[in-house]
Each structure stands twice: as structure tokens, then as C-alpha cells.
Design an enzyme around this catalytic site. Structure first.
Site, PDB file in Angstrom:
ATOM      1  N   HIS A  30      -9.176   7.683   6.032  1.00  0.00           N
ATOM      2  CA  HIS A  30      -8.166   8.319   5.190  1.00  0.00           C
ATOM      3  C   HIS A  30      -8.768   9.641   4.706  1.00  0.00           C
ATOM      4  CE1 HIS A  30      -6.046   4.487   5.036  1.00  0.00           C
ATOM      5  NE2 HIS A  30      -7.124   3.891   4.592  1.00  0.00           N
ATOM      6  N   CYS A  33      -6.070   2.856   9.725  1.00  0.00           N
ATOM      7  CA  CYS A  33      -6.285   1.665   8.894  1.00  0.00           C
ATOM      8  C   CYS A  33      -5.380   0.491   9.313  1.00  0.00           C
ATOM      9  CB  CYS A  33      -6.070   2.048   7.422  1.00  0.00           C
ATOM     10  SG  CYS A  33      -6.796   0.896   6.261  1.00  0.00           S
TER      11      CYS A  33
END
Lengths: 483, 242
Positions: free
Chosen positions: B193, B94
Site C-alpha cells: 500500500h 493485498c
């Protein structure tokens, strides 16, 4: 648009829009019908539907109804502790002899507040409330911004701001920015009651034009050397620098100072100077309000609830409640449904504990770890909207402390929970997605007279209670609300 | 045998619990009798980069990401870039992934420099645009990867051949070209994630094996019982609709 002074409502009685009164009546009637159907169809407690219906038809109804509450409203917001803080405050005010309107079911969107108010509203829009009536309203971090557009409360309590359901709420900084700009629109008649130990919450008071009162904890015996890994807002709001903590209590709450600019924890008006934790039995607190100290036994467990008691005490003190009433109200409060709920079934017992974000879950685990002995634990993980679709957060929870517990994982994402527990070094985890089955397994494999600790995300907690209600072990929360 | 894991900015870039990736690598090594040392790499000069075998970085809030990017570009960048050129195994998720590219242009148009390891840049399409949020499934080397993405920035690869995986379900790098993540040498960037590695143990073992080969010349990794991980993987596939 200017905000009217005091507990005002914007423009709802503007004679140029006579249509609005009719709209209101239609909204109220349809909402009442929807509520009756919802209860009859057993679709739920009718805690949100009437408000949802009314809000669609008459968007300013909330402000119109709140403007009729004689002693005004207190809004309670923050990430953790809203429901318990509001319940504590309600009980204090009741002990002080006041009539309180309160959205007790934890339905904390504007529609939930509206539904509660509609239950006290006549068809023509008149609120049936005692002449000393006051509203204690829990609102989530987004809903409060909407509510403030319609009504200016006498006080706003902010408990804390932690990372929570990122897919729903966004970053903590974004939430703080939203609150800051909503508060900037208020006139100076609203008091902000803020947690001094939370740097981000404390910073909300800095540029505010009205009165600001702070609460915080001062007990060196509870201080840890360093903040936990799951902490979020441990940076100075002015300098891009980590804050230095003289005392860390939990999450990023503590006594802090910026090593660069000197910005530090503000002076506290209301303080807890001594905390003695008694596990699930509760907490003994020494509370200090200006010119008075008192001791009280809290029946809601854990350090995090000491903070909720502080927040409620500050709001009550601001309303000039008597110290005896504050102590009585704090002591009278038992945990809100599912927050730390105790049941007995046959020869066994269970605690149902809500977990919804890393900092809060770590607090609950600290309570469990303090129990000692061989624990029996059921961990329920769900990923519905109210839980947050993203289950990643469990990796920031320190499940490692459950070593030697007998473990069952349940819920829609039971497998994810099992993986987390496995990597925490725990063994022999039973995975049963169905919550009733998971509960039965956990209970049946546990010796008699033992206690099962159930950790559950929001919808998992509701479903566990539904199973218990079907078996007659508890009443549904909307029934308790009417009791 | 021993491996050293460098956890980059564990406090600054801790937003989405990517710590699960560190826990996963650590445990999967220990269960195989491989010693592990985890080093927290906070802002400041980095010594002994040559001792690192695995480097991990997660996602942070915008403000924290700004602090991290400053340190990454100005202080640690040159050393880390050399180590990665030398084959250091790295996983950036991310916000960390975005900083491993050439630059990140935020919603106001301000550009944040990256360390230019991955051949990609990221641009935020501006205030009011939808974030890419939801369960995601990709295909990596014929296997599925499952996770959850939550990002405002859109990442564009300078050569789509550098993608880590192909999007089956979800947004991936930009929601347009079905690429997800990026790869250069042993450096991987991704938006997943979940945490990513515990639910995708094959990918975790791929990283461990690369690190072992580089340090110790080991060519085989004894298998583990991954039944629990596999069921979480299957469940995530089902919930994502795949």
C-alpha cells in the site's frame, strides 16, 4: 468472573490479598513522583506517565479509584469526536451544577485517565471528590475494553466507528466485535447511548441486555444522495448486502435500511431536527429530547460537531440534566485544543485543525471549501505511533476541493502529502519538513489580514502547538487543563 | 488515444486507500494527453471486459473480502481470466492479490477460492499470530519499490520465479522466502500500500506502457517531471531504514 451490581469494582478489597493495599500506596507514591519529575523535566504534561507507572504496579487501581466517584462514570468512546463530546458533556454537567472529573487533555488510554484521577488522590488511595462528583472519561476503542474489566460505568457513549490507523487499531469490524463482547459482560445497570445513524454502532445495541438509547440527525436539507467513497460500514450486519440510504449525512452516517431483511436505523430518543452551518463561526441546532425542544448555537464548527453535541446531549438527558443546562453547556464549549483552534499572530490569523482519518479529514475539508475565496493551507503529515505509521489513508481524502489554494506541506511525511496534493490536481506546493519552518513560510507568503488553515495529524498538531507555545501564542495543553 | 481503467469493487475493497493507484494512473495518462475513462466494477455481471485496458483492485476488510470473492469467483471470474490471458494489465493489492491466487485459507481454516490467475495460495497462520505490518522496500527489475504492508495471510508462490520483487526490508509474501508479490503475463499482485503507484512512478509507467502497447501499439511514453514523487520515494526509503 461476575460483575458486581452498580458502579462496582472487582475484588480489590478482597481480604485474602492484603498486599494489594500496600501495592496501591506504592503505586500512588511512585506515580506522583514520576509526575513531578516529568513536569520538572519539561518532558510533557505529565498526562500519561503517572498513570503508566501506577498501572504497572497496581493493575486494578483504575477500578479502585473509579469506585469512589459518588455519581459514577460515563465512558465516551468511538473513532471521531471523543474529546469534543466529553468536553461538551463536562460543560453541560458543570452548567447543571455538578462537579465533574474529566480527562480533558485527550490522553485517552487507561493510563491517561489514571493520571487525571491520581491528581485528585491522596497517598493512601482516597479520592478527593465532591459528594456529587461524576466522572466523564474519554477512552479510545481499545482502552475502553480494558477499563470495562475494572469498572462498570453508568453510561457508555459510542460516537461513531470509522476506519482509523489500521496498523494500530485493526479493522472497524474487529473493533466493533471487541466492543460487543465487552458490553456483553456488563450487567444491565449500564446504559448504552448509541449513534443510530452509524449502522455498525447501532448494531451494538441489538443484543444488549441493559437499556439502550439512540441519537440521530433528521434534517433532509443536509442529506446527500449517496455515501462518500471513504465510507466503511455501509453493509447490513445481518445480510451481506449494501444498505440503502434515504439520506447520507457524512461517512456512512445517515438514514439507512437493508433492502433484504428490512433492518433499519433504530428509533431515536434524542434528535437534531435542524442544522444551520455557519462555517467556522459554529452551528445552529434545533435539538429534540423527549417532551422538549430547544435551539442552541454551537461554537464548535461543522456537521461532525452537531453529532458530538447530540451524543453529549443524550448522555446529559440520561442524567436528567435540565434543558437550559444542556443548551448553556453546548454553547459554552469552544473546540478542544487543536481540534479547531484559532490564533492571531501579528496581522494574521490561523486555524489549527486535527485530521486523522479519511472521514474526519473530509469533514474538515468541507468546512474549508465552504469558506470560499483563495485559501492558504498548510498540511502537516506525520507517521509516528499516535498518527499511525501508514500514511496511505490520505489517498482516500478528497483534497481535490482545495483547488486554487496556496499550499505548504510539512511534517515527517511532507513529501507524501505533496504527492497527494499534486495528484489532486493542485500546483505550486512548497515542501518543508520542519513544522516551524513550514508554518513560517506559509504565514510569510500570505498577505496580511488573511487566515492560514493548518491541517495536521495528531503529533503534527502537538508540535505546531509546541512551536506556538514557545513563541507565547498559546499555552501548553496541560497548563490549560489546570486553568 | 484512450485507455479504460476498471476499478474493481471500489466500495468493497477500499480499506487501505488503494484508490491512490487509480488516481495515479489516471493523472499520469492525462498529463500526457492520453484520454482516460475509469469504470467502477461493482458486484454483478461484467460486460465489455474486452474494452478494459487496466484493472485495479485493492484490499478490503475480511467481511467485504468474502463478498468480493464470491462475486469474483462465481460471476466475473471466467470473463476476467480470459481478458488477463489475453494480456489485460492488472494490479491487485493485498486482499485483491490474495483473491487472484488459487485460494485463501483464513485463520479458522476455512478456504476461500480465488480466481487462479496468479500461481500462489495464501494461508493465515491462525488467531494470535503476528500480522505483517510496517514499511517495506523491495527490488523490482533493479529498482526499489517502497510501500507499507499490513496483512495477516502469508502467500506462497508455486514457483518463486513468479515473484514480482525481492524483499529488502519488511515481510513480503510470507516473511520467509524474501519474495514479494507475484506476476503472470501482465497481471501483478503485491502487498504494497502507500498508495503504491504514486510513490513508485516507474512502476506506474510500466503498467501504462504495457496497456498502451496492447491497445495502441505505442512503444514510448513521454517522461514527466517526477521530482515530487522521487522525493517521497527517497523519504520512504529513509524511513524504512534503507
Amino acid at each position: 468472573m461476575p460483575v458486581s451490581a452498580g458502579n462496582g469494582t472487582r475484588g480489590v478489597d478482597d481480604p485474602r490479598i492484603p498486599f494489594s493495599r500496600l501495592r496501591r500506596i506504592v503505586a500512588i507514591l511512585l506515580a506522583k513522583i514520576a509526575g513531578a519529575f516529568s513536569r520538572r523535566l519539561q518532558q510533557g504534561g505529565g498526562t500519561a506517565l503517572p498513570g503508566l507507572v501506577a498501572e504497572h504496579i497496581s493493575p486494578d487501581l483504575l477500578g479502585f479509584l473509579l469506585s469512589q466517584v459518588p455519581a459514577g462514570a460515563i465512558f465516551v468512546t468511538g473513532t471521531n469526536g471523543k474529546t469534543t463530546t466529553a468536553a461538551l458533556l463536562r460543560n453541560i454537567l458543570a452548567a447543571d451544577g455538578r462537579t465533574v472529573l474529566h480527562n480533558a487533555t485527550g490522553s485517552n488510554l487507561t493510563r491517561g485517565v489514571l493520571s487525571m484521577l491520581l491528581a485528585h488522590t491522596a497517598w493512601h488511595g482516597g479520592l478527593r471528590v465532591a459528594p456529587d462528583g461524576i466522572a466523564v472519561l474519554e477512552l479510545d476503542e481499545a482502552a475502553i475494553v480494558q477499563a470495562l474489566r475494572q469498572h462498570q460505568p453508568s453510561s457508555i457513549v459510542v460516537t461513531n466507528l470509522f476506519r482509523d490507523q489500521l496498523d494500530r487499531y485493526g479493522e472497524v469490524q474487529t473493533i466493533a466485535a471487541g466492543l460487543r463482547s465487552a458490553f456483553a459482560q456488563l450487567d444491565a445497570s449500564t446504559a448504552l447511548l448509541l449513534n443510530a445513524d452509524d449502522p455498525l454502532v447501532a448494531s451494538l445495541g441489538e443484543a444488549y441486555g441493559g437499556p439502550v438509547r439512540y441519537f440521530g440527525l433528521d434534517d433532509p436539507n443536509l442529506a446527500r444522495d449517496d455515501i462518500e467513497l471513504a465510507a466503511d460500514s455501509h453493509y447490513c450486519p445481518h445480510e451481506a448486502t449494501p444498505l440503502r440510504y434515504a439520506a447520507a449525512y457524512y461517512g456512512h452516517l445517515g438514514e439507512y435500511v437493508c433492502p433484504v431483511c428490512g433492518w433499519q436505523r433504530p428509533e431515536r430518543d434524542v434528535r437534531v431536527t435542524k442544522v444551520v452551518l455557519h462555517g467556522f463561526a459554529g452551528v445552529d441546532l434545533t435539538v429534540s429530547v423527549p417532551r422538549e425542544n430547544f435551539r442552541v448555537r454551537l461554537r464548535v464548527p461543522g456537521l461532525y460537531n452537531a453529532y458530538n453535541a447530540l451524543a453529549a446531549t443524550t448522555a446529559a438527558w440520561r442524567l436528567e440534566a435540565a434543558a437550559e443546562a444542556i443548551a448553556a453547556g453546548l454553547n459554552a464549549t469552544i473546540p478542544a485544543f487543536g481540534r479547531a483552534e484559532f490564533i492571531e499572530f501579528g496581522e494574521r490569523k490561523a486555524w489549527l485543525l486535527l485530521i486523522k482519518n479519511p472521514v474526519g479529514a473530509n469533514q474538515v475539508l468541507r468546512l474549508l471549501a465552504a469558506e470560499g475565496g483563495s485559501l492558504h493551507v498548510l498540511a502537516i503529515l506525520q507517521d509516528r505511533a499516535a498518527d499511525g505509521h501508514d500514511v496511505s489513508w490520505i489517498w482516500d481524502v478528497d483534497f481535490e476541493c482545495l483547488a486554487s489554494a496556496a499550499l505548504t506541506a510539512g511534517g515527517r511525511r511532507a513529501e507524501d502529502m505533496a504527492v497527494r496534493l499534486k495528484y489532486a490536481g493542485l500546483e505550486d506546493i512548497t515542501v518543508l519538513r520542519d513544522i516551524a519552518n513550514a508554518f513560517d513560510h506559509a504565514a510569510e507568503t500570505m498577505p496580511a489580514h488573511k487566515t492560514l488553515f493548518i491541517l495536521a495529524t495528531y503529533t503534527g498538531m502537538l508540535e505546531m502547538r509546541r512551536v506556538w507555545a514557545e513563541r507565547g501564542l498559546v499555552r501548553q495543553f496541560w497548563e490549560e487543563d489546570l486553568a | 488515444m484512450k485507455l479504460v481503467i476498471g476499478h474493481l469493487y471500489p466500495r468493497l475493497m477500499n480499506m487501505y486507500a488503494d484508490r491512490g493507484n487509480v488516481i495515479c494512473l489516471e493523472q499520469r495518462c492525462r498529463w500526457r494527453g492520453i484520454d482516460v475513462e475509469v469504470r467502477s466494477l461493482s458486484p454483478g455481471p461484467l460486460h465489455n471486459a474486452a474494452e478494459l485496458d487496466l484493472l485495479l483492485v485493492g484490499g478490503g476488510q475480511d467481511r467485504e473480502q468474502l463478498l468480493a470473492s464470491r462475486d469474483l469467483v462465481e460471476t466475473k471470474g471466467p470473463v476476467l481470466r480470459d481478458a488477463m490471458r489475453d494480456g489485460l494489465v492488472a494490479l491487485a493489492v493485498c486482499g485483491g492479490y490474495q483473491l487472484f491466487g488459487e485460494y485463501y485459507r483464513d485463520h479458522t481454516g476455512v478456504e476461500l477460492r480465488g480466481i487462479e490467475v496468479l500461481p500462489a495460495h495464501t494461508a493465515h497462520p491462525g488467531e494470535g499470530t503476528q500480522r505483517c505490518i510496517g514499511n517495506i522496500v523491495t527490488t523490482w527489475k533493479g529498482r526499489k519499490l517502497v510501500g507499507f504492508e499490513n496483512h495477516g495471510g502469508r502467500t506462497y508462490l508455486h514457483d518463486t520465479a513468479a515473484a514480482l520483487a525481492t524483499v529488502e526490508n519488511g515481510f513480503g509474501n510470507n516473511g520467509e522466502d524474501r519474495t514479494e508479490g507475484a506476476q503472470w503475463r501482465n497481471v501483478y499482485g503485491t502487498y504494497l500500500h502507500g498508495s503504491l503507484l504514486p510513490k513508485n512512478p516507474a512502476f506506474a509507467d510500466h503498467l501504462i506502457l504495457q496497456a498502451l502497447q496492447r491497445r495502441h501499439g505505442a512503444a514510448l511514453l513521454p517522461p514527466l517531471d517526477d521530482a515530487v514523487e522521487a522525493s517521497a520515494h527517497e523519504r520512504a526509503l529513509k524511513i524504512a531504514g534503507r
